[in-house]
Design a protein around this motif. Structure first.
Motif, PDB file in Angstrom:
ATOM      1  N   PRO A  78     -31.240  57.132   8.660  1.00 33.97           N
ATOM      2  CA  PRO A  78     -31.999  57.157   9.915  1.00 33.97           C
ATOM      3  C   PRO A  78     -32.964  55.973   9.995  1.00 33.97           C
ATOM      4  O   PRO A  78     -33.539  55.564   8.979  1.00 33.97           O
ATOM      5  N   GLU A  80     -35.008  55.503  13.209  1.00 33.96           N
ATOM      6  CA  GLU A  80     -36.063  55.756  14.198  1.00 33.96           C
ATOM      7  C   GLU A  80     -35.960  57.194  14.685  1.00 33.96           C
ATOM      8  O   GLU A  80     -34.865  57.753  14.782  1.00 33.96           O
ATOM      9  N   ARG A  82     -37.431  59.852  17.820  1.00 38.13           N
ATOM     10  CA  ARG A  82     -38.118  59.956  19.104  1.00 38.13           C
ATOM     11  C   ARG A  82     -38.182  61.413  19.548  1.00 38.13           C
ATOM     12  O   ARG A  82     -37.200  62.145  19.403  1.00 38.13           O
ATOM     13  N   ASP A  89     -42.420  58.027  19.207  1.00 37.22           N
ATOM     14  CA  ASP A  89     -41.390  57.016  18.979  1.00 37.22           C
ATOM     15  C   ASP A  89     -41.811  56.250  17.734  1.00 37.22           C
ATOM     16  O   ASP A  89     -42.772  55.490  17.764  1.00 37.22           O
ATOM     17  N   GLU A 157     -34.490  62.898  19.007  1.00 42.01           N
ATOM     18  CA  GLU A 157     -33.453  61.882  18.881  1.00 42.01           C
ATOM     19  C   GLU A 157     -33.689  61.086  17.604  1.00 42.01           C
ATOM     20  O   GLU A 157     -34.805  60.646  17.345  1.00 42.01           O
ATOM     21  N   VAL A 158     -32.638  60.907  16.823  1.00 38.35           N
ATOM     22  CA  VAL A 158     -32.750  60.137  15.582  1.00 38.35           C
ATOM     23  C   VAL A 158     -31.708  59.025  15.597  1.00 38.35           C
ATOM     24  O   VAL A 158     -30.500  59.286  15.584  1.00 38.35           O
ATOM     25  N   ASP A 159     -32.183  57.779  15.667  1.00 39.65           N
ATOM     26  CA  ASP A 159     -31.288  56.627  15.568  1.00 39.65           C
ATOM     27  C   ASP A 159     -30.880  56.417  14.123  1.00 39.65           C
ATOM     28  O   ASP A 159     -31.669  56.668  13.199  1.00 39.65           O
ATOM     29  N   ARG A 160     -29.643  55.922  13.921  1.00 41.12           N
ATOM     30  CA  ARG A 160     -29.102  55.754  12.584  1.00 41.12           C
ATOM     31  C   ARG A 160     -28.539  54.342  12.414  1.00 41.12           C
ATOM     32  O   ARG A 160     -28.233  53.661  13.389  1.00 41.12           O
ATOM     33  N   ARG A 164     -25.169  55.114  15.861  1.00 44.98           N
ATOM     34  CA  ARG A 164     -25.182  56.381  16.573  1.00 44.98           C
ATOM     35  C   ARG A 164     -26.604  56.931  16.658  1.00 44.98           C
ATOM     36  O   ARG A 164     -27.440  56.665  15.804  1.00 44.98           O
ATOM     37  N   THR A 165     -26.837  57.734  17.678  1.00 49.96           N
ATOM     38  CA  THR A 165     -28.080  58.493  17.798  1.00 49.96           C
ATOM     39  C   THR A 165     -27.745  59.965  17.718  1.00 49.96           C
ATOM     40  O   THR A 165     -26.957  60.482  18.520  1.00 49.96           O
ATOM     41  N   LEU A 167     -28.577  63.729  18.298  1.00 51.15           N
ATOM     42  CA  LEU A 167     -29.376  64.444  19.286  1.00 51.15           C
ATOM     43  C   LEU A 167     -29.568  65.890  18.823  1.00 51.15           C
ATOM     44  O   LEU A 167     -28.599  66.626  18.646  1.00 51.15           O
ATOM     45  N   ALA A 224     -24.437  63.617  20.203  1.00 49.11           N
ATOM     46  CA  ALA A 224     -24.606  62.289  19.630  1.00 49.11           C
ATOM     47  C   ALA A 224     -24.200  61.264  20.682  1.00 49.11           C
ATOM     48  O   ALA A 224     -23.438  61.563  21.611  1.00 49.11           O
TER      49      ALA A 224
END
Length: 226
Positions: A78, A80, A82, A89, A157-160, A164-165, A167, A224
Motif C-alpha cells: 500500500p 496511500e 484516503r 489523505d 480507499e487504499v492505493d497500491r 490498483r486502488t 476499496l 477495486a
C-alpha cells in the motif's frame, strides 16, 4: 505501554503475538504534558457505530446469496490511504517488528503518515491488513485523529504499488480499554479481505500522560479500480 517511549510520542506498542503472522498491536501515549488541557480531545465512536450484539464479528460469511463475490486482489504494497468523509489523505509507510517484539511507529515528525504492518496481509488480499497511526504528536493532531468520528458505511480507499486502488466499506468503529482489547477479534485471520485502522482513544490519563485504550475501525473489501 512502551516504557522506552517518551511521553507524547504516540508510539505503537505490542499487545500480544499470536500464531503465524497475526500481530496484535496497540497505539499508545500521546498528548504532551503541557498540551493535554488545551488540545481538543479526539472524537470517540458512539455505541451506534459498534457491531450489533447479534453480529459481533468482523468476518461474516464471505459471500451472501444474490450478492456478487468481490474479486480478491493479489498482494501489493500500500502507498496511500484516503477516507473522504473525514478528509484523510495520507501516504503509507511500511512498519516492521523490532527485536523486542514491538511494532515500529511512523516518525513523530511526519504527522500525516500512516503505517502498514508489512509482515502481515496487504490491503485487498485475503486476510486482515493492519494500518496504524498516531492520533497526535508533540506537534498536534495527527493522521488518525478523526477515526472516532467515522460512521458505518463510510469508504476507505487504499492505493497500491500495482496501480490498483482497494476499496473498503466500514463495518463498525469500536473503542476498547487497553485491559479489554480483543486481540482475536481485531487481528484474527479472515477468510475475505479485511482492513483494520487503529489509533489511540478511550480517554486520556493526564497523570500518566497516556491514552486508556484504542479506537479500531473494521472494514472489508467491496471493490477495486485501476
Amino acid at each position: 505501554m512502551d516504557h522506552n517511549a517518551p511521553a507524547g510520542s504516540g508510539l505503537l506498542r505490542r499487545i500480544a503475538l499470536t500464531v503465524l503472522t497475526t500481530v496484535a498491536v496497540s497505539v499508545g501515549i500521546t498528548l504532551i504534558s503541557n498540551g493535554a488541557q488545551s488540545q481538543t480531545p479526539p472524537p470517540q465512536p458512539g455505541a451506534a457505530q459498534a457491531f450489533a450484539a447479534q453480529d459481533d464479528t468482523p468476518n461474516p460469511t464471505p459471500t451472501r446469496p444474490g450478492v456478487p463475490a468481490i474479486t480478491v486482489l493479489p498482494p501489493s504494497v500500500p502507498t496511500e490511504v484516503r477516507i473522504p468523509s473525514i478528509r484523510l489523505d495520507a501516504p503509507v509507510t511500511g512498519l516492521d517488528l523490532r527485536q523486542d517484539g514491538h511494532l515500529d511507529a511512523p516518525p513523530d515528525d511526519e504527522r500525516n503518515l500512516a503505517g502498514w504492518y508489512r509482515g502481515g496481509t496487504a490491503p485487498g488480499a485475503v486476510g486482515t491488513a493492519i494500518l496504524a497511526g498516531h492520533v497526535d504528536t508533540r506537534q498536534g493532531s495527527a493522521v488518525f485523529y478523526n477515526l472516532g468520528a467515522l460512521k458505518k458505511g463510510a469508504a476507505v480507499e487504499v492505493d497500491r504499488q500495482d496501480g490498483r486502488t482497494a476499496l473498503f466499506t466500514i463495518d463498525a468503529i469500536e473503542v476498547y480499554a487497553a485491559k479489554d482489547f480483543p486481540n482475536n477479534k481485531v487481528y484474527g485471520p479472515a477468510s475475505r479481505p479485511e482492513l483494520r485502522l487503529i489509533t489511540c482513544g478511550g480517554g486520556f490519563d493526564k497523570k500518566r500522560q497516556q491514552y486508556l485504550g484504542n479506537v479500531v475501525v473494521y472494514a472489508h473489501l467491496t471493490g477495486a479500480r485501476l
